[in-house]
Design a protein around this motif. Structure first.
Motif, PDB file in Angstrom:
ATOM      1  N   LYS A 150      29.614  33.223  37.314  1.00 49.55           N
ATOM      2  CA  LYS A 150      30.381  32.418  38.255  1.00 49.55           C
ATOM      3  C   LYS A 150      30.795  33.306  39.420  1.00 49.55           C
ATOM      4  O   LYS A 150      31.252  34.430  39.229  1.00 49.55           O
ATOM      5  N   GLY A 151      30.636  32.818  40.614  1.00 52.54           N
ATOM      6  CA  GLY A 151      31.024  33.596  41.771  1.00 52.54           C
ATOM      7  C   GLY A 151      30.014  34.689  42.067  1.00 52.54           C
ATOM      8  O   GLY A 151      28.818  34.544  41.817  1.00 52.54           O
ATOM      9  N   GLY A 170      40.306  41.193  44.101  1.00 52.81           N
ATOM     10  CA  GLY A 170      39.123  41.122  43.257  1.00 52.81           C
ATOM     11  C   GLY A 170      38.606  42.452  42.759  1.00 52.81           C
ATOM     12  O   GLY A 170      37.537  42.510  42.176  1.00 52.81           O
ATOM     13  N   HIS A 183      35.013  41.269  42.381  1.00 51.44           N
ATOM     14  CA  HIS A 183      34.501  39.969  41.953  1.00 51.44           C
ATOM     15  C   HIS A 183      35.289  38.880  42.658  1.00 51.44           C
ATOM     16  O   HIS A 183      36.519  38.942  42.743  1.00 51.44           O
ATOM     17  N   ASP A 238      35.357  34.414  43.182  1.00 49.13           N
ATOM     18  CA  ASP A 238      34.822  33.122  42.751  1.00 49.13           C
ATOM     19  C   ASP A 238      34.014  32.436  43.848  1.00 49.13           C
ATOM     20  O   ASP A 238      33.143  31.629  43.562  1.00 49.13           O
ATOM     21  N   SER A 239      34.332  32.749  45.121  1.00 49.88           N
ATOM     22  CA  SER A 239      33.623  32.142  46.246  1.00 49.88           C
ATOM     23  C   SER A 239      33.860  32.996  47.490  1.00 49.88           C
ATOM     24  O   SER A 239      34.750  33.851  47.508  1.00 49.88           O
ATOM     25  N   ALA A 253      37.355  32.271  48.737  1.00 53.79           N
ATOM     26  CA  ALA A 253      38.371  33.006  47.978  1.00 53.79           C
ATOM     27  C   ALA A 253      38.417  34.465  48.431  1.00 53.79           C
ATOM     28  O   ALA A 253      39.497  35.058  48.535  1.00 53.79           O
ATOM     29  N   ARG A 254      37.272  35.039  48.716  1.00 56.91           N
ATOM     30  CA  ARG A 254      37.213  36.420  49.210  1.00 56.91           C
ATOM     31  C   ARG A 254      37.980  36.534  50.526  1.00 56.91           C
ATOM     32  O   ARG A 254      38.832  37.401  50.697  1.00 56.91           O
ATOM     33  N   LYS A 265      31.751  36.257  29.760  1.00 54.55           N
ATOM     34  CA  LYS A 265      32.401  35.940  31.037  1.00 54.55           C
ATOM     35  C   LYS A 265      32.059  36.958  32.114  1.00 54.55           C
ATOM     36  O   LYS A 265      32.492  36.828  33.249  1.00 54.55           O
TER      37      LYS A 265
END
Length: 185
Positions: free
Chosen positions: A9-10, A39, A60, A62-63, A66-67, A122
């Motif tokens: 994910k991401g 992140g 890391h 998620d999108s 988000a970054r 995960k």
């Protein structure tokens, strides 16, 4: 062998920061003095077998949204110096004269390979070393594939098939896969 290729994910962003040799100690002290970047999973500082003044920042998100939001919030919370790479600005707690190069790469996790090696389903954000060590050793490997018909899925299949026996060959079970990712850019 048939198995499902599973993307995480991401995405994982790896920042390769090359600092001036005489500024390396100053740069590392600055990292410790500021709040971690959004992140942040790891900041890898080489001690052997690599370009000694290149520090890898592994994040890391998620999108992409988000970054960007995390970076804006970080800038507001801590007095950072913006090092611009064009329109996309990444923040460092360091003045630009400390840096020779700052490169960003985006990876997608190959979760089926991490799972085949006994890692977390995960992925990198959930990685917790099974063996606590005062000074853990992390190894960063990279492979550049030749152009051809689907080289990335073929490599992922080979790793998926081979990683269980590689892990089994470690009698102390101290080696762990924290992250495996790919990019085809």
């Amino acid at each position: 062998m048939v198995f499902k290729l599973v993307a995480g994910k991401g995405f994982v962003e790896v920042r390769r920061v090359l600092v001036r040799a005489h500024m390396r100690p100053t740069y590392l002290r600055g990292l410790a003095a500021h709040a971690p970047a959004p992140g942040l999973l790891a900041c890898l500082v080489p001690s052997i077998g690599a370009e000694m003044n290149q520090i890898l920042h592994v994040h890391h998100f998620d999108s992409f949204d988000a970054r960007d939001a995390g970076l804006r919030h970080w800038q507001q919370e801590d007095e950072m110096v913006a090092v611009s790479g064009g329109d996309a600005c990444f923040l460092h707690p360091h003045p630009p004269e400390e840096l020779l190069r700052d490169r960003s790469e985006v990876f997608i996790e190959a979760l089926e390979c991490v799972r085949a090696a006994g890692g977390s389903p995960k992925g990198a954000p959930a990685f917790q070393p099974k063996h606590a060590a005062e000074s853990p050793v992390y190894e960063w490997r990279e492979y550049q594939l030749e152009l051809g018909y689907n080289p990335i899925p073929k490599l992922r299949e080979a790793f998926h098939a081979g990683l269980p026996s590689k892990v089994e060959a470690d009698p102390e079970r101290r080696g762990e896969v924290a992250f495996m990712g790919y990019t085809d850019i």
